[in-house]
Motif scaffolding. Structure first.
Motif, PDB file in Angstrom:
ATOM      1  N   LEU A  59       1.551   7.967  -3.960  1.00 52.95           N
ATOM      2  CA  LEU A  59       1.018   8.475  -5.231  1.00 52.95           C
ATOM      3  C   LEU A  59      -0.383   9.052  -5.061  1.00 52.95           C
ATOM      4  O   LEU A  59      -0.995   9.516  -6.018  1.00 52.95           O
TER       5      LEU A  59
ATOM      6  N   ASP B  70       0.813  -1.221   0.000  1.00 45.48           N
ATOM      7  CA  ASP B  70       0.000   0.000   0.000  1.00 45.48           C
ATOM      8  C   ASP B  70       0.845   1.268   0.000  1.00 45.48           C
ATOM      9  O   ASP B  70       0.355   2.345  -0.357  1.00 45.48           O
TER      10      ASP B  70
ATOM     11  N   LEU C 234      10.025   5.995  -0.947  1.00 46.30           N
ATOM     12  CA  LEU C 234       9.314   6.230  -2.203  1.00 46.30           C
ATOM     13  C   LEU C 234       8.836   7.676  -2.330  1.00 46.30           C
ATOM     14  O   LEU C 234       8.680   8.201  -3.427  1.00 46.30           O
ATOM     15  N   GLN C 235       8.610   8.331  -1.178  1.00 45.66           N
ATOM     16  CA  GLN C 235       8.133   9.721  -1.217  1.00 45.66           C
ATOM     17  C   GLN C 235       9.144  10.641  -1.896  1.00 45.66           C
ATOM     18  O   GLN C 235       8.758  11.535  -2.657  1.00 45.66           O
TER      19      GLN C 235
ATOM     20  N   LEU D 120       8.870  13.869  -9.199  1.00 47.96           N
ATOM     21  CA  LEU D 120       8.071  13.669 -10.419  1.00 47.96           C
ATOM     22  C   LEU D 120       7.553  14.956 -11.059  1.00 47.96           C
ATOM     23  O   LEU D 120       7.498  15.040 -12.286  1.00 47.96           O
TER      24      LEU D 120
ATOM     25  N   ALA E  81      -3.067   7.377  -4.298  1.00 45.94           N
ATOM     26  CA  ALA E  81      -3.981   6.517  -5.048  1.00 45.94           C
ATOM     27  C   ALA E  81      -4.753   5.526  -4.190  1.00 45.94           C
ATOM     28  O   ALA E  81      -5.423   4.653  -4.724  1.00 45.94           O
ATOM     29  N   LEU E  82      -4.636   5.646  -2.860  1.00 47.28           N
ATOM     30  CA  LEU E  82      -5.438   4.759  -2.013  1.00 47.28           C
ATOM     31  C   LEU E  82      -6.884   5.261  -1.978  1.00 47.28           C
ATOM     32  O   LEU E  82      -7.135   6.460  -2.094  1.00 47.28           O
TER      33      LEU E  82
ATOM     34  N   VAL F 251      11.043  10.010  -4.285  1.00 48.01           N
ATOM     35  CA  VAL F 251      10.933   9.832  -5.743  1.00 48.01           C
ATOM     36  C   VAL F 251       9.726  10.615  -6.271  1.00 48.01           C
ATOM     37  O   VAL F 251       9.827  11.355  -7.246  1.00 48.01           O
ATOM     38  N   VAL F 252       8.602  10.456  -5.583  1.00 45.81           N
ATOM     39  CA  VAL F 252       7.373  11.141  -6.011  1.00 45.81           C
ATOM     40  C   VAL F 252       7.571  12.657  -5.987  1.00 45.81           C
ATOM     41  O   VAL F 252       7.087  13.365  -6.866  1.00 45.81           O
ATOM     42  N   ASP F 253       8.328  13.135  -4.988  1.00 44.21           N
ATOM     43  CA  ASP F 253       8.549  14.576  -4.891  1.00 44.21           C
ATOM     44  C   ASP F 253       9.382  15.123  -6.054  1.00 44.21           C
ATOM     45  O   ASP F 253       9.432  16.329  -6.276  1.00 44.21           O
TER      46      ASP F 253
ATOM     47  N   ALA G 168       3.316   2.362  -1.870  1.00 38.38           N
ATOM     48  CA  ALA G 168       3.502   3.022  -3.169  1.00 38.38           C
ATOM     49  C   ALA G 168       2.228   3.753  -3.584  1.00 38.38           C
ATOM     50  O   ALA G 168       2.272   4.906  -4.023  1.00 38.38           O
ATOM     51  N   ALA G 169       1.088   3.080  -3.404  1.00 43.90           N
ATOM     52  CA  ALA G 169      -0.187   3.724  -3.746  1.00 43.90           C
ATOM     53  C   ALA G 169      -0.426   4.930  -2.841  1.00 43.90           C
ATOM     54  O   ALA G 169      -0.960   5.951  -3.275  1.00 43.90           O
ATOM     55  N   TYR G 170       0.017   4.810  -1.611  1.00 49.41           N
ATOM     56  CA  TYR G 170      -0.160   5.917  -0.662  1.00 49.41           C
ATOM     57  C   TYR G 170       0.609   7.165  -1.105  1.00 49.41           C
ATOM     58  O   TYR G 170       0.049   8.263  -1.163  1.00 49.41           O
TER      59      TYR G 170
END
Lengths: 77, 202
Positions: free
Chosen positions: A21, A15, A49-50, A56, A23-24, A52-54, A17-19
């Protein structure tokens, strides 16, 4: 949920990764946040992972005119 | 409420050397100069994210502006145990942009094609000072482009499209667990790429 504190195979790990993004589903979001409080592996996964998202947004190439937001912020005052 | 309530006792140069987390403490005390430094650091990412999600420059500027005003007004609510200032700020932008997108009808929601993320964007404006930043943007774009398409697609649909993983599973006709797995694999790959370039810490 302290028994999951050091479980590297936390069932809710996927969860994360979805969090990050956003997407949950709403219900999952609440339960994942609660779970994360007591789950170190999930917190670590989210942190990893955060970052990385930051980065994007910069993949998009969209640029605001320099100073535009600052000028607007000042005008707002 | 006047935005620029008081100037900092610190010079801008001094403020620019501070970490975000230190600046936000000053922002919580209504330090307008500290706020401007936070804004300088994150305005490009904030705008780019809003623009990518909603697709209209004027709307994206409004969303970015409103998000920074929210940061200004709620600096006291920042909780460093829940992530960096950048994460917090971009989270606000993301929520607002997705809300704006969802207010439109489903038919008006922009389609994300397999052809890549550039097609719906206007050509990015360039200035000399942005050359270095753009090189890194290109690298990030390149890394995203090198992902297996099924991984890139779920990341884009979620983050830029504002869809939940269940909506994505239904759109793509894949099991729910598969979508989460692709998101995870894709982000992990991006992370190792970005680490290689030193864009994120180890």
């Amino acid at each position: 949920m302290s028994h999951r504190e050091h479980d590297p195979d936390s069932p809710q790990l996927p969860d994360a990764a979805a969090y990050v993004l956003g997407a949950l589903e709403d219900a999952e979001l609440a339960s994942f946040r609660e779970h994360m409080e007591g789950c170190a592996p999930c917190r670590a996964e989210v942190a990893n992972l955060q970052v990385v998202v930051d980065e994007l947004p910069r993949a998009t190439g969209g640029k605001v005119a320099k100073g535009e937001l600052r000028a607007r912020a000042r005008a707002h005052g | 409420m006047p935005l620029l309530r008081r100037s900092s006792v610190n010079s801008k140069d001094k403020l620019r050397k501070l970490a975000d987390e230190e600046l936000i403490e000053l922002v919580a005390g209504n330090d307008a100069d500290a706020f401007e430094v936070v804004l300088e650091r994150h305005e490009d990412a904030a705008f780019a994210l809003a623009y990518r999600i909603c697709g209209k420059r004027s709307v994206a500027e409004d969303i970015a502006q409103e998000s920074f005003l929210a940061v200004w007004r709620s600096g006291t609510r920042y909780d460093r145990t829940r992530g960096s200032v950048r994460t917090w700020t971009l989270g606000i932008v993301h929520n607002r942009a997705v809300d704006a997108l969802r207010r439109n009808s489903v038919h008006e929601r922009r389609r994300l094609s397999d052809e890549g993320i550039e097609e719906t964007l206007e050509a990015p404006e360039r200035t000399e000072t942005q050359a270095v930043e753009n090189a890194t943007s290109r690298e990030i774009r390149g890394a995203l482009g090198e992902l297996p398409s099924e991984q890139r697609r779920v990341i884009e649909l979620a983050y830029f499209g504002g869809f939940t993983h269940m909506e994505i599973a239904s759109m793509l006709g894949t099991p729910v667990g598969t979508v989460k797995g692709r998101m995870r694999l894709g982000l992990q790959k991006l992370r190792s790429q970005l680490q290689g370039w030193g864009a994120v810490g180890t």
